[in-house]
Design a protein around this motif. Structure first.
Motif, PDB file in Angstrom:
ATOM      1  N   TYR A 178       0.830  -1.199   0.000  1.00 48.13           N
ATOM      2  CA  TYR A 178       0.000   0.000   0.000  1.00 48.13           C
ATOM      3  C   TYR A 178       0.866   1.252   0.000  1.00 48.13           C
ATOM      4  CZ  TYR A 178      -3.377   3.534   1.353  1.00 48.13           C
ATOM      5  OH  TYR A 178      -4.143   4.670   1.381  1.00 48.13           O
ATOM      6  N   GLU A 179       0.602   2.166  -0.931  1.00 53.99           N
ATOM      7  CA  GLU A 179       1.484   3.329  -1.082  1.00 53.99           C
ATOM      8  C   GLU A 179       0.954   4.615  -0.444  1.00 53.99           C
ATOM      9  OE1 GLU A 179       2.443   3.563  -5.273  1.00 53.99           O
ATOM     10  OE2 GLU A 179       2.951   1.424  -5.280  1.00 53.99           O
ATOM     11  N   GLY A 180      -0.260   4.570   0.084  1.00 57.52           N
ATOM     12  CA  GLY A 180      -0.824   5.773   0.695  1.00 57.52           C
ATOM     13  C   GLY A 180      -0.403   5.915   2.154  1.00 57.52           C
ATOM     14  N   THR A 181      -1.114   6.771   2.871  1.00 55.67           N
ATOM     15  CA  THR A 181      -0.808   7.011   4.286  1.00 55.67           C
ATOM     16  C   THR A 181      -1.420   5.898   5.137  1.00 55.67           C
ATOM     17  OG1 THR A 181      -0.746   9.390   3.892  1.00 55.67           O
ATOM     18  CG2 THR A 181      -1.078   8.680   6.170  1.00 55.67           C
ATOM     19  N   LEU A 182      -0.567   5.241   5.897  1.00 55.32           N
ATOM     20  CA  LEU A 182      -1.003   4.071   6.671  1.00 55.32           C
ATOM     21  C   LEU A 182      -1.150   4.431   8.160  1.00 55.32           C
ATOM     22  CD1 LEU A 182      -1.643   1.072   6.876  1.00 55.32           C
ATOM     23  CD2 LEU A 182       0.815   0.582   6.844  1.00 55.32           C
ATOM     24  N   ILE A 183      -2.390   4.352   8.616  1.00 53.71           N
ATOM     25  CA  ILE A 183      -2.706   4.662  10.019  1.00 53.71           C
ATOM     26  C   ILE A 183      -2.961   3.348  10.749  1.00 53.71           C
ATOM     27  CG2 ILE A 183      -4.284   5.926  11.560  1.00 53.71           C
ATOM     28  CD1 ILE A 183      -5.162   7.607   9.124  1.00 53.71           C
ATOM     29  N   VAL A 184      -2.450   3.230  11.972  1.00 50.96           N
ATOM     30  CA  VAL A 184      -2.675   2.014  12.763  1.00 50.96           C
ATOM     31  C   VAL A 184      -3.158   2.419  14.156  1.00 50.96           C
ATOM     32  CG1 VAL A 184      -1.584  -0.079  13.713  1.00 50.96           C
ATOM     33  CG2 VAL A 184      -0.834   0.811  11.486  1.00 50.96           C
ATOM     34  N   GLY A 185      -4.154   1.707  14.673  1.00 45.48           N
ATOM     35  CA  GLY A 185      -4.637   2.042  16.007  1.00 45.48           C
ATOM     36  C   GLY A 185      -5.320   0.877  16.692  1.00 45.48           C
ATOM     37  N   GLY A 186      -5.580   1.086  17.985  1.00 46.08           N
ATOM     38  CA  GLY A 186      -6.272   0.086  18.786  1.00 46.08           C
ATOM     39  C   GLY A 186      -5.323  -0.713  19.646  1.00 46.08           C
ATOM     40  N   GLY A 187      -5.450  -0.554  20.968  1.00 48.53           N
ATOM     41  CA  GLY A 187      -4.688  -1.371  21.911  1.00 48.53           C
ATOM     42  C   GLY A 187      -3.193  -1.080  21.976  1.00 48.53           C
ATOM     43  N   ILE A 188      -2.778   0.090  21.488  1.00 46.74           N
ATOM     44  CA  ILE A 188      -1.340   0.424  21.573  1.00 46.74           C
ATOM     45  C   ILE A 188      -1.116   1.141  22.906  1.00 46.74           C
ATOM     46  CG2 ILE A 188       0.602   1.638  20.473  1.00 46.74           C
ATOM     47  CD1 ILE A 188      -1.076   1.462  17.826  1.00 46.74           C
ATOM     48  N   ARG A 189      -0.345   0.483  23.771  1.00 45.73           N
ATOM     49  CA  ARG A 189      -0.226   1.000  25.144  1.00 45.73           C
ATOM     50  C   ARG A 189       1.195   1.146  25.638  1.00 45.73           C
ATOM     51  NH1 ARG A 189      -5.354  -1.915  25.700  1.00 45.73           N
ATOM     52  NH2 ARG A 189      -4.250  -3.813  25.171  1.00 45.73           N
TER      53      ARG A 189
END
Ligand code: 1GP
Length: 254
Positions: free
Chosen positions: A200-211
């Motif tokens: 994937y070449e676009g902007t990659l957002i990641v979230g959930g449970g990052i502590r």
């Protein structure tokens, strides 16, 4: 519009610049229904290096409260306020931009195209910049999974996340948000982030449970452009020291 192509707006350009500058940026999420002091939390995260503030959540339905929270935050901070809607009720005036999201792996067409059609004219009327986003839910058991009727991608199947992300790219979506869900017991595995990043070449957002700073570093290293941190900053007590080390960890990972 440039030659038939819809050009990115100024918030999207700003986010790209931030990513260029920092490697991986932090987008703290303020839940308009759970935060007791949204404006002061926003100020604190701004001072600690957040690039923008997300406001919303999958079960937020009180539009008056949302509008009030957005305008309070706008009075307090200079960084953009970006809506993160779980439904049409998540569209609110005064925000700078909106993750205009399609929940690609929902079983219910309402969350893929219908809510978007219902909300689109309000986005235009309020002059909120739409950020075209594929919202992809990983793992079961969270509010986002339940409310969005997601056919969740299993944590150990990175190939499925790749398929959805590449499809998103081919459909013109410039953002992919891999979401484990707020308060998830397990975060999106760095292996999955890395697999998506390869394609994937676009902007990659990641979230959930990052502590933890360690998790933030591993996800950043795997190729996330942005990370959403929510639950941690809603809790009372000393989240600030940990939050500061998470920003440091994500910035130095790439
Ligand atoms: C939820 O990804 C966000 O939509 C943030 O998750 O609350 O677990 O940080 P947390």
């Amino acid at each position: 519009m440039i030659g038939g192509v819809i050009a990115p707006g100024k918030i999207e350009e700003y986010l790209k610049e931030e990513i260029k500058k920092h490697g991986t940026i932090c987008l703290p999420l303020i839940d308009s229904e759970n935060s007791t002091d949204a404006a002061s939390i926003a100020k604190k995260v701004e001072q600690m290096g957040a690039s923008a503030v997300l406001v919303g959540g999958s079960s937020a339905i009180d539009q008056l409260e949302l509008a009030q929270v957005v305008s309070e935050i706008k009075n307090f901070v200079k960084i953009p306020v970006i809506l993160f809607p779980g439904n049409v009720t998540g569209v609110s005036p005064k925000a700078d931009a909106i993750l205009f999201s399609s929940l690609l792996n929902s079983e219910n067409p309402y969350f893929i195209t219908e809510a978007q059609a219902l909300g689109a004219l309000a986005v235009k009327k309020y002059q909120i910049e739409p950020l075209p986003t594929a919202y992809i839910i990983i793992g079961e058991g969270t509010a986002a999974w339940f409310v969005g009727r997601a056919r969740a991608i299993p944590f150990h199947k990175p190939g499925l996340a790749v398929m959805y992300s590449l499809a998103a790219q081919y459909m013109g979506m410039r953002f992919v948000y891999l979401e484990a869900g707020s308060g998830a017991a397990q975060n999106v595995p760095p292996e999955m982030v890395g697999a998506v990043r390869k394609h994937y070449e676009g902007t990659l957002i990641v979230g959930g449970g990052i502590r933890s700073p360690e998790t933030a570093a591993a996800i950043a290293k795997a190729g996330a452009d942005a990370m959403v941190i929510g639950t941690m900053i809603e809790k009372d007590g000393d989240w600030q020291t940990k939050f500061a080390s998470m920003i440091k960890a994500m910035r130095s990972a790439r």
